[in-house]
Design a protein around this motif. Structure first.
Motif, short mmCIF file in Angstrom:
data_model
loop_
_atom_site.label_atom_id
_atom_site.label_comp_id
_atom_site.label_asym_id
_atom_site.label_seq_id
_atom_site.Cartn_x
_atom_site.Cartn_y
_atom_site.Cartn_z
N ARG A 81 27.34 -24.34 5.26
CA ARG A 81 28.04 -23.90 4.06
C ARG A 81 28.35 -22.42 4.22
NH1 ARG A 81 27.20 -21.71 -1.12
NH2 ARG A 81 24.97 -21.47 -0.81
N GLN A 83 29.17 -18.81 2.98
CA GLN A 83 28.77 -18.08 1.78
C GLN A 83 29.60 -16.84 1.51
OE1 GLN A 83 24.67 -17.63 2.96
NE2 GLN A 83 24.06 -19.26 1.58
N SER A 94 32.87 -14.13 -1.76
CA SER A 94 32.52 -15.56 -1.77
C SER A 94 33.79 -16.38 -1.65
CB SER A 94 31.81 -15.93 -3.07
OG SER A 94 30.58 -15.26 -3.16
#
Length: 186
Positions: A81, A83, A94
């Protein structure tokens, strides 16, 4: 190429690149199998999966709070993922919600102004590229893509044959071993 990584509680964080590289690429790869292809799934948590190889890759339909991509090699599961992205030393931006696009053995996902990620899925490899079309606003000479690579709790992370459990920086390949499976990250 300069890469900064930290292994802790089942996570590996990586990704620092010099802006003098055009396009900048952060890479996770092993080797390819031309038989692999990404296909849509019918329902469930994932929208796409790879077929035709030992390494399975699963991708969601869009970027969100969960991993964008989950890899499976036997009983070894890894999840990635993203970030943040931006200048080293700056507050990283982000990623925004962005749809995942699939074609052949490639997945692409945006979420940053002037940059996008690309995953190429093959036999026992996933190559992760970050394409930077325009530099983010920063006074830093370097930019970073920060993310979390979820690894099983009992996995071993090796660099140059030595186990790593804390923060480290390396240009050497990173090996993840778990339950008889070994995955090489470059």
């Amino acid at each position: 190429r300069h890469a900064a990584c930290a292994a802790h509680r089942g996570a590996v964080r990586a990704g620092v690149v010099s802006m003098d590289q055009k396009p900048a690429i952060i890479c996770l790869r092993i080797k390819y199998d031309p038989a692999s292809i990404i296909t849509p799934m019918d329902g469930g948590a994932f929208a796409y999966r790879s077929t035709g190889s030992a390494l399975e890759a699963y991708a969601r339909s869009s970027r969100g709070t969960n991993e964008e991509i989950v890899l499976r090699l036997g009983s070894l599961f890894l999840g990635w993922r993203t970030q943040g992205f931006g200048g080293v030393g700056d507050s990283l931006e982000s990623p925004s919600a962005s749809t995942v696009h699939a074609a052949g053995r490639t997945l692409a996902i945006g979420g940053f102004p002037g940059a996008w990620e690309q995953y190429e899925v093959g036999g026992d490899a996933v190559k992760h590229n970050v394409w930077i079309a325009s530099a983010p606003a920063t006074s830093s000479e370097y930019v970073a893509l920060q993310g979390e690579l979820r690894i099983p709790e009992n996995a071993t992370v090796l660099v140059d044959g030595q186990p790593r459990t804390g923060a480290f920086a390396t240009d050497a390949p990173i090996l993840v071993e778990y339950d008889g499976h070994r995955l090489r990250l470059e």
